[in-house]
Enzyme design. Sequence first.
Site, PDB file in Angstrom:
ATOM      1  N   LYS A   1      -8.836   9.627  17.572  1.00  0.00           N
ATOM      2  CA  LYS A   1      -8.006   9.053  16.498  1.00  0.00           C
ATOM      3  C   LYS A   1      -7.809   7.550  16.709  1.00  0.00           C
ATOM      4  CE  LYS A   1      -4.993   8.233  13.387  1.00  0.00           C
ATOM      5  NZ  LYS A   1      -5.330   8.141  11.977  1.00  0.00           N
TER       6      LYS A   1
ATOM      7  N   TYR B   1       5.268   9.826   5.044  1.00  0.00           N
ATOM      8  CA  TYR B   1       3.972   9.696   4.372  1.00  0.00           C
ATOM      9  C   TYR B   1       3.000  10.804   4.780  1.00  0.00           C
ATOM     10  CZ  TYR B   1       5.264   5.055   2.723  1.00  0.00           C
ATOM     11  OH  TYR B   1       5.884   4.016   2.094  1.00  0.00           O
TER      12      TYR B   1
ATOM     13  N   ASP C   1      13.747  17.090   8.212  1.00  0.00           N
ATOM     14  CA  ASP C   1      13.787  15.669   8.566  1.00  0.00           C
ATOM     15  C   ASP C   1      15.207  15.345   9.011  1.00  0.00           C
ATOM     16  OD1 ASP C   1      11.719  13.127   7.692  1.00  0.00           O
ATOM     17  OD2 ASP C   1      13.772  12.618   8.280  1.00  0.00           O
TER      18      ASP C   1
ATOM     19  N   CYS D   1      -1.430   2.230  10.679  1.00  0.00           N
ATOM     20  CA  CYS D   1      -2.480   2.757  11.558  1.00  0.00           C
ATOM     21  C   CYS D   1      -3.310   1.647  12.180  1.00  0.00           C
ATOM     22  CB  CYS D   1      -3.380   3.694  10.763  1.00  0.00           C
ATOM     23  SG  CYS D   1      -2.547   5.216  10.325  1.00  0.00           S
TER      24      CYS D   1
ATOM     25  N   LYS E   1      -1.700  -2.594   1.052  1.00  0.00           N
ATOM     26  CA  LYS E   1      -2.982  -2.341   0.400  1.00  0.00           C
ATOM     27  C   LYS E   1      -2.753  -2.031  -1.070  1.00  0.00           C
ATOM     28  CE  LYS E   1      -5.383   1.484   1.001  1.00  0.00           C
ATOM     29  NZ  LYS E   1      -5.327   2.311  -0.213  1.00  0.00           N
TER      30      LYS E   1
HETATM   31  N1  LIG Z   1       1.152   6.597   7.092  1.00  0.00           N
HETATM   32  C1  LIG Z   1      -0.127   6.756   7.329  1.00  0.00           C
HETATM   33  O1  LIG Z   1      -0.972   6.305   6.560  1.00  0.00           O
HETATM   34  C2  LIG Z   1      -0.620   7.531   8.556  1.00  0.00           C
HETATM   35  C3  LIG Z   1      -1.953   7.950   8.596  1.00  0.00           C
HETATM   36  C4  LIG Z   1      -2.396   8.693   9.700  1.00  0.00           C
HETATM   37  C5  LIG Z   1      -1.501   8.982  10.741  1.00  0.00           C
HETATM   38  N2  LIG Z   1      -0.196   8.534  10.677  1.00  0.00           N
HETATM   39  C6  LIG Z   1       0.698   8.897  11.784  1.00  0.00           C
HETATM   40  O2  LIG Z   1       1.554   9.936  11.356  1.00  0.00           O
HETATM   41  C7  LIG Z   1       2.836   9.830  12.000  1.00  0.00           C
HETATM   42  C8  LIG Z   1       3.933   9.805  10.954  1.00  0.00           C
HETATM   43  O3  LIG Z   1       3.756   8.646  10.169  1.00  0.00           O
HETATM   44  P1  LIG Z   1       4.418   8.480   8.743  1.00  0.00           P
HETATM   45  O4  LIG Z   1       3.705   7.349   8.086  1.00  0.00           O
HETATM   46  O5  LIG Z   1       4.499   9.790   8.041  1.00  0.00           O
HETATM   47  O6  LIG Z   1       5.901   8.037   9.181  1.00  0.00           O
HETATM   48  P2  LIG Z   1       7.215   7.976   8.279  1.00  0.00           P
HETATM   49  O7  LIG Z   1       8.099   6.984   8.917  1.00  0.00           O
HETATM   50  O8  LIG Z   1       6.819   7.812   6.836  1.00  0.00           O
HETATM   51  O9  LIG Z   1       7.850   9.435   8.412  1.00  0.00           O
HETATM   52  C9  LIG Z   1       8.361   9.939   9.581  1.00  0.00           C
HETATM   53  C10 LIG Z   1       9.576  10.795   9.261  1.00  0.00           C
HETATM   54  O10 LIG Z   1       9.996  11.420  10.480  1.00  0.00           O
HETATM   55  C11 LIG Z   1      11.411  11.504  10.461  1.00  0.00           C
HETATM   56  N3  LIG Z   1      11.875  11.723  11.820  1.00  0.00           N
HETATM   57  C12 LIG Z   1      11.951  10.837  12.851  1.00  0.00           C
HETATM   58  N4  LIG Z   1      12.367  11.456  13.974  1.00  0.00           N
HETATM   59  C13 LIG Z   1      12.555  12.750  13.656  1.00  0.00           C
HETATM   60  C14 LIG Z   1      12.982  13.889  14.378  1.00  0.00           C
HETATM   61  N5  LIG Z   1      13.247  13.825  15.687  1.00  0.00           N
HETATM   62  N6  LIG Z   1      13.078  15.081  13.737  1.00  0.00           N
HETATM   63  C15 LIG Z   1      12.784  15.174  12.409  1.00  0.00           C
HETATM   64  N7  LIG Z   1      12.379  14.127  11.673  1.00  0.00           N
HETATM   65  C16 LIG Z   1      12.262  12.941  12.287  1.00  0.00           C
HETATM   66  C17 LIG Z   1      11.843  10.207   9.825  1.00  0.00           C
HETATM   67  O11 LIG Z   1      13.162  10.301   9.304  1.00  0.00           O
HETATM   68  C18 LIG Z   1      10.774  10.018   8.748  1.00  0.00           C
HETATM   69  O12 LIG Z   1      11.183  10.533   7.505  1.00  0.00           O
HETATM   70  C19 LIG Z   1       2.758   8.569  12.850  1.00  0.00           C
HETATM   71  O13 LIG Z   1       2.404   8.917  14.156  1.00  0.00           O
HETATM   72  C20 LIG Z   1       1.630   7.783  12.203  1.00  0.00           C
HETATM   73  O14 LIG Z   1       1.000   6.923  13.134  1.00  0.00           O
HETATM   74  C21 LIG Z   1       0.253   7.838   9.599  1.00  0.00           C
END
Ligand SMILES: NC(=O)c1ccc[n+]([C@@H]2O[C@H](COP(=O)([O-])OP(=O)(O)OC[C@H]3O[C@@H](n4cnc5c(N)ncnc54)[C@H](O)[C@@H]3O)[C@@H](O)[C@H]2O)c1
Length: 406
Positions: free
Chosen positions: A201, A9, A29, A255, A315
């Site tokens: 954050k 995301y 990824d 979050c 949401k």
């Molecule tokens: N989703 C949100 O709304 C949001 C908002 C702000 C911050 N965040 C933060 O951003 C970070 C990522 O969240 P997200 O929602 O994108 O997670 P997600 O699960 O949607 O995506 C994470 C991706 O990382 C990949 N991954 C895992 N380990 C890996 C590695 N070692 N090497 C390469 N790829 C790897 C997974 O396969 C996955 O596709 C988290 O720390 C989250 O707290 C998320």
Amino acid sequence: MINVIGLGYIGLPTALMFAKSGMEVIGTDIDSELVKLLMQGKLVFKENGLENLFNEAVKNGIKFTTEYQKTDTYIIAVPTPYINSSKKLDPKYVISAVNTVLDLCVKGAVLIIESTISPGSIDKYIRPQIEKRGFIIGEDVHLVHAPERIIPGNMIYELEHNSRTIGADNPVIGEKVKKLYSRFCKGEIIVTDIRTAEMTKVVENAYRDVNIAFANELVKICRADNMDVYEIIRIANKHPRVNILQPGPGVGGHCISVDPWFLVGDYPDLTNLILTARKINDSMPTHVLGRIRDIMREHKITDISKVGIYGLAYKENVDDTRESPTLQLLKRMDEHLAFGVKVYDPYIKERIVDHQYMNFEDFLNEIEILVIMTAHDHIKENLDLIKGKLILDTRNICNFKNVYKL
Ligand SMILES: NC(=O)c1ccc[n+]([C@@H]2O[C@H](COP(=O)([O-])OP(=O)(O)OC[C@H]3O[C@@H](n4cnc5c(N)ncnc54)[C@H](O)[C@@H]3O)[C@@H](O)[C@H]2O)c1
């Protein structure tokens, strides 16, 4: 060239924005299925404006792979869950990503960690890893923490317009990274140190959690004495210095329902308010269950399969179900042997729970009580279809008579 690590995301839209801005970007990824789909031009989640952005980024040559790249700039956006028993951050994905970057980065590379991490995580988990590998931080590699605050449903707009925080050891590197993000970010970009960026954050999300918990506590007080919580909040918010958020059936997503636990896990003796807020928000699906029971009793309905839950996403207008109040509710029902409740969400195209319907009208035909858990535009546009049902509206979107509220 920027190598974005983790294409979920956060990582994917960020990679696309950089590519759109004309940067050379490679997205990496470890999920080979995901990479395969992206290479075929297929997106795995819905988001306003994502398809257009994707097409523009592809035109500009963005590439997707499972391989980490040799370069001087990395953005790490991998998951950062918490450990259920201790409530502390589980840093394993970030550590693993940093370790792989170290295998091939060029000297002087900048490692930008976008993942949300608890305050002090870089000192505690990341620096020791890097030093153990014989790298000198500040010479061989530079560390930056650039937490993300975009909201699903409005990510693309917010990537461009939100203010951002850049935490860096070295202000010169901080300014360099600020310049990089300002290729697409029109909001204010504040450069600070890493620890402040980490804490800010988590504080932002804990603040929202506490404010929502206050509204949810008001729901319970008002329910006990039959007062209209929405009217009370509406009037109270006319006060120039009051801004109470809206109550709801619980708090989900990746979050607000997760990050406050980092503070509770790290400062258990100091987080009374934050812990209480978490508990109040986590209790809301049980409150909803109580309201369903009230309605069933009042209308002498004994068959739980006559209850339909609308909304699986946490949401409105997104397909993200992580930690969603409906999943929490279904889990609690399951624990109480209340099987058979029906479920529908127009955004969720795969069957992820039992008795999930793919067609809204089939779903409505089978139920007597409709519980609105997510305020998708879809339901707002179909209020005519649901008027004949007993409705528990946990999102306060139906203003016709005889609708049950939280
Ligand atoms: N989703 C949100 O709304 C949001 C908002 C702000 C911050 N965040 C933060 O951003 C970070 C990522 O969240 P997200 O929602 O994108 O997670 P997600 O699960 O949607 O995506 C994470 C991706 O990382 C990949 N991954 C895992 N380990 C890996 C590695 N070692 N090497 C390469 N790829 C790897 C997974 O396969 C996955 O596709 C988290 O720390 C989250 O707290 C998320």
